[in-house]
Design a protein around this motif. Structure first.
Motif, PDB file in Angstrom:
ATOM      1  N   ALA A  26       0.799  -1.216   0.000  1.00  0.00           N
ATOM      2  CA  ALA A  26       0.000   0.000   0.000  1.00  0.00           C
ATOM      3  C   ALA A  26       0.833   1.268   0.000  1.00  0.00           C
ATOM      4  CB  ALA A  26      -0.924  -0.001   1.213  1.00  0.00           C
TER       5      ALA A  26
ATOM      6  N   SER B 185       3.194   2.327  -1.660  1.00  0.00           N
ATOM      7  CA  SER B 185       4.028   2.581  -2.825  1.00  0.00           C
ATOM      8  C   SER B 185       4.277   4.044  -3.136  1.00  0.00           C
ATOM      9  CB  SER B 185       3.438   1.891  -4.043  1.00  0.00           C
ATOM     10  OG  SER B 185       2.080   2.194  -4.150  1.00  0.00           O
TER      11      SER B 185
ATOM     12  N   GLU C 246      -7.661   5.734  -4.720  1.00  0.00           N
ATOM     13  CA  GLU C 246      -8.608   6.741  -5.187  1.00  0.00           C
ATOM     14  C   GLU C 246      -9.969   6.116  -5.467  1.00  0.00           C
ATOM     15  OE1 GLU C 246      -5.260   9.516  -7.470  1.00  0.00           O
ATOM     16  OE2 GLU C 246      -7.161   9.114  -8.434  1.00  0.00           O
ATOM     17  N   ALA C 247      -9.939   4.972  -6.124  1.00  0.00           N
ATOM     18  CA  ALA C 247     -11.200   4.315  -6.466  1.00  0.00           C
ATOM     19  C   ALA C 247     -12.017   4.003  -5.211  1.00  0.00           C
ATOM     20  CB  ALA C 247     -10.927   3.038  -7.248  1.00  0.00           C
TER      21      ALA C 247
ATOM     22  N   PHE D 231     -13.573   7.072  -3.896  1.00  0.00           N
ATOM     23  CA  PHE D 231     -14.730   7.436  -4.701  1.00  0.00           C
ATOM     24  C   PHE D 231     -15.955   6.646  -4.252  1.00  0.00           C
ATOM     25  CE2 PHE D 231     -17.516   6.910  -8.339  1.00  0.00           C
ATOM     26  CZ  PHE D 231     -17.545   8.169  -8.926  1.00  0.00           C
TER      27      PHE D 231
ATOM     28  N   MET E 104     -19.302   8.012  -2.345  1.00  0.00           N
ATOM     29  CA  MET E 104     -20.623   7.828  -2.950  1.00  0.00           C
ATOM     30  C   MET E 104     -21.619   7.312  -1.918  1.00  0.00           C
ATOM     31  SD  MET E 104     -21.192   8.762  -5.997  1.00  0.00           S
ATOM     32  CE  MET E 104     -20.540   9.103  -7.627  1.00  0.00           C
TER      33      MET E 104
ATOM     34  N   GLU F 248     -13.793  13.690  -6.602  1.00  0.00           N
ATOM     35  CA  GLU F 248     -14.334  13.195  -7.868  1.00  0.00           C
ATOM     36  C   GLU F 248     -15.808  12.802  -7.705  1.00  0.00           C
ATOM     37  OE1 GLU F 248     -13.907  11.999 -11.944  1.00  0.00           O
ATOM     38  OE2 GLU F 248     -12.640  13.194 -10.612  1.00  0.00           O
TER      39      GLU F 248
ATOM     40  N   SER G 186       1.597  14.918  -4.050  1.00  0.00           N
ATOM     41  CA  SER G 186       1.823  16.087  -4.905  1.00  0.00           C
ATOM     42  C   SER G 186       0.551  16.559  -5.598  1.00  0.00           C
ATOM     43  CB  SER G 186       2.919  15.786  -5.925  1.00  0.00           C
ATOM     44  OG  SER G 186       2.426  14.890  -6.896  1.00  0.00           O
ATOM     45  N   THR G 187      -0.335  15.619  -5.870  1.00  0.00           N
ATOM     46  CA  THR G 187      -1.566  16.019  -6.546  1.00  0.00           C
ATOM     47  C   THR G 187      -2.446  16.908  -5.671  1.00  0.00           C
ATOM     48  OG1 THR G 187      -1.485  13.850  -7.558  1.00  0.00           O
ATOM     49  CG2 THR G 187      -3.481  15.132  -7.913  1.00  0.00           C
TER      50      THR G 187
END
Lengths: 341, 341
Positions: free
Chosen positions: B69, B71, B221-222, B225, B229, B254, B276-277
């Motif tokens: 995880a 990474s 990220e998924a 999301f 939801m 998202e 960084s994002t």
DNA sequence: TATTCGAATGTAAACGTTTTCAAAAATATA
DNA sequence: TATATTTTTGAAAACGTTTACATTCGAATA
């Protein structure tokens, strides 16, 4: 901690016999083999790696030198390499460093002290490669994403050139003529190849290729932002930007937003790599997928082949990894990417 | 390749003297020392590491086990560790693996075969830690982000709890009462601590804490999301979401966009890590900065201390790394982040 | 049963260092 | 100068394996 002599005593055999069962030698009677195996397990014995290495002159270890810039996919690469090499009993020593001389030294010392049996070199910045070549003539080594032409060794490269052509063609298909390119770090091999693919495609179509359509970054988002700003603030703007990697493409998207330009209507953007953010950014980024884990495995397998074939008959080999364009929205396609639901 | 005997011959001394020079022993006359040094350099000699290891019982190598995880920050951690340990002449063997048993085996074999002098364990999923403890009593080891309580070893942890409190307080300061939390991977120590900080703060304010305000992801990220939801599709929505890491926070953003919710007006979002994002996403993500490189250095230093002190007098030590909240826009602050210009 | 032969096992040397102990050389002391 | 002391050096053992070679064992053959 138990050593081979303890095991031999316990099993009532000589250390030679123990060694034979350790190494899978067939000339051991099933009976004694079992006795030895039992003793080994009872004493919880593991052969000393240094003694083995001293004798056999191999260490079951490979070295991996990686550059600063590659950090984002580094863990995946390692995992790929490691998954392939682990099953052969190899371990991986990593070395990273901030300056090149340091890298060279690490490499040489790793090699000369007999710490590693082979090496994987990720040295995308071509410069220093010749320094290495000399030290490496007798060592199994695979170069990753390096422009080097070596006899006596294997190079694994991405098919940057073809993929860059493909993605440029795609932009042209969308009707773009003024397509700009943002370079990655200076002298970076991947970036240069991507640029070549871009330029050749532009020329094939007799589209303008000029300095005003080029800008130089260093693979970071910030540099992409800055480069894009330069490109977009010209009197005559490009209608599309091809960034040499995704991070810079994302910086480009950010820049376009700052300038209130709509993507892809006012400016199309494409990248390279397919980092995980690429699909989440708005609009989703059209890019080229680089299968990092798989590349790691390929590199691992390739090194293993050299390791087992022995250094005498190493075949010069160039492995090219094919790459696929991933169409999303930032290029102008309206394909709806149903990534989650 | 030259060995110590060759050097001794060339210098006209015994191998013992050469060895003394190599190891910086003071009892060598300056004169002979120079002769030996010259011979070493002439023959381009480097001591064989296996022979040294066999004799000295140290390898100047440390092992680093890292989980799947982690990474995204792994390269930085390595760089930090390596920068600290390199100057002491240590190398790093890395091992990653997809399943825990494999990890355990790697670890044990690394240790028992005498391949490493010490270990760094990144094992954020608490579960298997006890399996290790036994094997490790006599080995210098530092645990990173592990909930383990060890005598005889050092643990480096982030101050997840305090930072989670801080960022939760910040949301509350914005007026939020219904704050939801998205968990990271099951049993992950960092995630659990962050949750604790969140829960305690909520309780301190007598705000609702309930299952309807919690969702479980796995740091991707998924998964963020999907979790978001679930939270946002309830009849009574939370007004803010605290994701256990940035990737999930980005997934959350998202999701909010998909549901046409404005951030931060309809729903505030905060994360953890400062990848960084985080600063590029729209709106820029308020999060907690984890100084990964620095953490690596601290871990490296800590292990080095143990290595030099010797295993006898290892002090149980818990190093807590303080963390700072980074205010951007996704929490509702209007602070204009001038990151580039 | 004696002989031959292949398979199983053991002995000992080798891998390249470090280190203990003893000897030799240099230096200090008388 | 002779002796005591300290410093520098060397010989040899040790670290834990593998492996070439020699030996022994067991089975097969005569």
């Amino acid at each position: 901690m138990a050593n081979i002599t303890d095991v031999a005593k316990k099993a009532g055999v000589s250390i030679a016999t123990v060694s034979r069962v350790i190494n899978g030698n067939t000339n051991v009677r099933e009976n004694t083999k079992q006795t030895v195996l039992k003793a080994i397990s009872d004493l919880n014995f593991t052969p000393n790696i240094n003694a083995q290495g001293l004798q056999k002159k191999i260490t079951k270890t490979i070295g991996l030198i990686f550059p600063d810039a590659s950090s984002y996919y580094f863990a995946e690469i390692i995992r790929g390499i490691s998954s392939r090499l682990r099953k052969e009993g190899y371990h991986i020593i990593v070395a990273s460093s901030h300056d090149e001389e340091d890298e060279v030294n690490t490499l040489i010392s790793l090699l000369k002290s007999g710490r590693v049996d082979g090496m994987i070199l990720m040295m995308p910045s071509i410069q220093n490669v010749n320094v290495f070549k000399d030290s490496l003539v007798h060592t199994p080594v695979v170069y990753l994403s390096t422009g080097i032409n070596t006899s006596q060794s294997t190079t694994v490269v991405l098919d940057n050139y073809q993929a860059a052509k493909d993605i440029t063609e795609h932009l042209i298909w969308h009707g773009h003529k003024r397509i700009a390119f943002i370079h990655g770090a200076p002298r970076n091999f991947d970036s240069m190849e991507r640029y070549n693919g871009y330029v050749d495609t532009m020329k094939n179509h007799n589209f303008e290729v000029s300095k005003t359509l080029e800008s130089h970054g260093n693979f970071t988002e910030a540099s992409g932002f800055k480069s894009a700003m330069e490109l977009l603030n010209q009197k005559v703007r490009p209608t599309a930007i091809f960034a040499a990697n995704d991070a810079m493409a994302i910086g480009t998207i950010e820049a376009a937003k700052r300038l209130s330009l709509k993507i892809p209507d006012n400016i199309a953007v494409v990248g390279f790599d397919d980092i995980s953010t690429a699909q989440y950014i708005d609009p989703a980024l059209t890019t080229v997928k680089v299968p990092v884990y798989k590349v790691g495995q390929i590199v691992g397998r390739s090194l293993f082949n050299q390791l087992t074939d022995g250094k005498k008959n190493i075949i010069e080999e160039k492995i090219v990894i094919p790459l696929k364009v991933l169409i999303r929205k930032s290029c102008g396609c309206s394909y709806e990417d149903d990534k989650f639901l």
